[in-house]
Design an enzyme around this catalytic site. Structure first.
Site, PDB file in Angstrom:
ATOM      1  N   ARG A  46     -56.473   6.520 -22.372  1.00  0.00           N
ATOM      2  CA  ARG A  46     -56.474   6.934 -23.722  1.00  0.00           C
ATOM      3  C   ARG A  46     -56.210   8.117 -24.518  1.00  0.00           C
ATOM      4  O   ARG A  46     -56.230   8.070 -25.222  1.00  0.00           O
ATOM      5  CB  ARG A  46     -58.192   5.965 -23.880  1.00  0.00           C
ATOM      6  CG  ARG A  46     -57.950   5.989 -25.114  1.00  0.00           C
ATOM      7  CD  ARG A  46     -59.814   5.323 -25.833  1.00  0.00           C
ATOM      8  NE  ARG A  46     -60.964   5.445 -24.924  1.00  0.00           N
ATOM      9  CZ  ARG A  46     -61.544   6.380 -24.200  1.00  0.00           C
ATOM     10  NH1 ARG A  46     -61.123   7.655 -25.431  1.00  0.00           N
ATOM     11  NH2 ARG A  46     -62.326   6.783 -24.076  1.00  0.00           N
ATOM     12  N   TYR A  98     -46.292  -0.809 -49.207  1.00  0.00           N
ATOM     13  CA  TYR A  98     -46.901  -1.510 -48.566  1.00  0.00           C
ATOM     14  C   TYR A  98     -47.882  -2.609 -48.115  1.00  0.00           C
ATOM     15  O   TYR A  98     -48.532  -2.016 -48.444  1.00  0.00           O
ATOM     16  CB  TYR A  98     -46.341  -1.101 -47.195  1.00  0.00           C
ATOM     17  CG  TYR A  98     -46.353  -1.826 -45.354  1.00  0.00           C
ATOM     18  CD1 TYR A  98     -46.153  -3.663 -45.883  1.00  0.00           C
ATOM     19  CD2 TYR A  98     -47.400  -1.789 -44.840  1.00  0.00           C
ATOM     20  CE1 TYR A  98     -46.237  -4.559 -44.754  1.00  0.00           C
ATOM     21  CE2 TYR A  98     -47.413  -3.040 -43.885  1.00  0.00           C
ATOM     22  CZ  TYR A  98     -47.300  -3.440 -43.208  1.00  0.00           C
ATOM     23  OH  TYR A  98     -47.184  -4.983 -42.626  1.00  0.00           O
ATOM     24  N   ASP A 170     -44.843   8.083 -46.136  1.00  0.00           N
ATOM     25  CA  ASP A 170     -44.267   6.971 -45.395  1.00  0.00           C
ATOM     26  C   ASP A 170     -43.082   6.813 -45.767  1.00  0.00           C
ATOM     27  O   ASP A 170     -42.469   6.816 -46.609  1.00  0.00           O
ATOM     28  CB  ASP A 170     -45.129   5.650 -45.448  1.00  0.00           C
ATOM     29  CG  ASP A 170     -45.093   5.061 -44.362  1.00  0.00           C
ATOM     30  OD1 ASP A 170     -43.684   4.998 -43.465  1.00  0.00           O
ATOM     31  OD2 ASP A 170     -45.457   3.978 -44.697  1.00  0.00           O
ATOM     32  N   LYS A 195     -40.289  -0.001 -36.329  1.00  0.00           N
ATOM     33  CA  LYS A 195     -38.932  -0.497 -37.401  1.00  0.00           C
ATOM     34  C   LYS A 195     -37.835   1.107 -36.958  1.00  0.00           C
ATOM     35  O   LYS A 195     -37.325   0.355 -35.749  1.00  0.00           O
ATOM     36  CB  LYS A 195     -39.365  -0.273 -38.633  1.00  0.00           C
ATOM     37  CG  LYS A 195     -40.848  -0.737 -39.579  1.00  0.00           C
ATOM     38  CD  LYS A 195     -40.834  -2.234 -39.084  1.00  0.00           C
ATOM     39  CE  LYS A 195     -42.014  -3.255 -39.996  1.00  0.00           C
ATOM     40  NZ  LYS A 195     -43.459  -2.079 -39.128  1.00  0.00           N
TER      41      LYS A 195
END
Length: 379
Positions: A46, A98, A170, A195
């Site tokens: 982690r 978004y 972004d 993406k």
């Protein structure tokens, strides 16, 4: 290094154990320690994982940054940024944003006491109007989703520097191939790695890239403490994906330009949103700010008939109807009912997002096939 060379080589090196040219998938949760606290830099996956480390270094290099921090999704990366703030802090964000970003801001963090202002950032004066002593961050998305508005990154970051405000960009739609916001003054670059960076519709991931050491330390702490980390298999897939980012993005841009020009001249098509078109209000800024215009094209049909728009989307054969974007295959999305459904209708319409808007993620197929598909669907 030039971009294409960085995409293939930066941040990665042959495996020191075997010489494997591809970074191994370190599918392990823990690491053997020589003595309590004495280890080889890894103690628990982690916190750190060698496959993830290689990807973080590669992404930092692509964005001309010092530190890359990867998260389990783009929204997990957004969540990490919002955790930097405290109740009463004010954040200014792009109004054409978004839907998931809007949702996490309004539905998760606003009840915790953060205050959000959504403004049209095409005019820098509109941003300055809502800046107060409590403003801590400006969140920019450019090109915006799904109307492809272009925001002047340098103008926004200059205001942020003058006011001592954090700036976040972004960069999902552009990818590092088309623009590098850190070079234009941004403090944090955010990506939905799902993406274009992944590029093959086979993984979900997010990333933040920064230059400031202290900010990187804060975000890495949140990454570990909150635990929204990507697994090594996904990191491997993205490492593989970015090796062809430059080639894919070039083809996405080429195909999208052809598609946008064809749509613009179609008698049944109304407005076409693509920054590569000279008629686009952000065309001049995009030409200055970006190295290309991207692979996303949005459009409306004349008459603004919802049933007709649905019929077009249902009739497409090469374009697949589905959420997301940036894969090698072409996708068609209905923002109002899919990616932006979490934004109230009245708020969507204020920004110009109609229920009949269709968003295309133009893939890297033969563009003649894409045009033929659109022709038979639109009629």
């Amino acid at each position: 290094m030039k971009f294409a060379t960085k995409a293939i080589h930066a941040g990665v090196e042959p495996d020191p154990t075997t010489g494997a040219i591809m970074t191994p998938i370190y599918q392990t949760s823990t690491y053997v320690q020589e003595s309590p606290g004495k280890h080889k830099g890894y103690e628990y996956s982690r916190t750190h994982n060698p496959t993830r480390t290689a990807l973080q270094n590669a992404l930092a290099a692509l964005e001309n940054g010092k530190h890359g921090i990867c998260y389990a999704s783009g929204l997990a990366a957004t969540d990490a940024v919002l955790k930097l703030f405290r109740p009463g802090d004010e954040i200014i964000a792009t109004n054409d944003i978004y839907g998931g970003t809007y949702r996490i801001m309004k539905k998760i963090y606003e009840p915790f006491g953060l205050i959000f202002h959504f403004v049209d950032m095409s005019d820098i004066k509109e941003i300055e109007k809502v800046i107060s002593e409590k403003t801590k961050m400006i969140w920019v998305e450019t090109p915006t989703n799904p109307l492809l508005k272009i925001i002047d990154i340098e103008a926004v970051t200059n205001v942020c520097k003058q006011k001592g405000i954090l700036s976040v960009v972004d960069n999902t739609f552009a990818s590092p191939y088309l623009q590098n916001p850190l070079d234009q003054g941004a403090d944090i670059v955010m990506h939905s790695v799902t993406k274009y960076l992944g590029g093959h519709s086979d993984t979900v991931m997010g990333a933040l890239i920064v230059n400031d050491d202290g900010l990187a330390k804060q975000l890495a702490f949140i990454q570990n403490a909150s635990g929204a980390v990507p697994g090594p298999q996904d990191c491997f897939l993205v490492l593989r994906g970015i090796k062809t980012l430059h080639i894919r993005m070039q083809r996405h841009c080429e195909n999208a330009k052809v598609v946008s020009l064809w749509l613009k001249d179609h008698p049944k098509v109304g407005k076409v949103y693509y920054p590569g078109l000279p008629s686009h209000e952000g065309h001049v800024l995009a030409t200055r700010q970006m190295r290309g215009y991207g692979g996303i094209v949005s459009f409306e049909l004349k008459g603004d008939n919802y049933k007709e728009a649905v019929h077009v989307m249902e009739s497409l054969e090469v374009f697949s109807l589905g959420e997301s974007l940036g894969g090698v295959e072409s996708l068609c999305t209905h923002p109002a009912s899919m990616t932006h459904a979490s934004i109230p209708k009245e708020e969507r319409e204020k920004t110009g997002l109609k229920d009949t808007l269709i968003r295309l993620s133009v893939g890297i197929e033969d563009v003649e096939d894409l045009i033929e598909d659109l022709a038979q669907a639109i009629g």
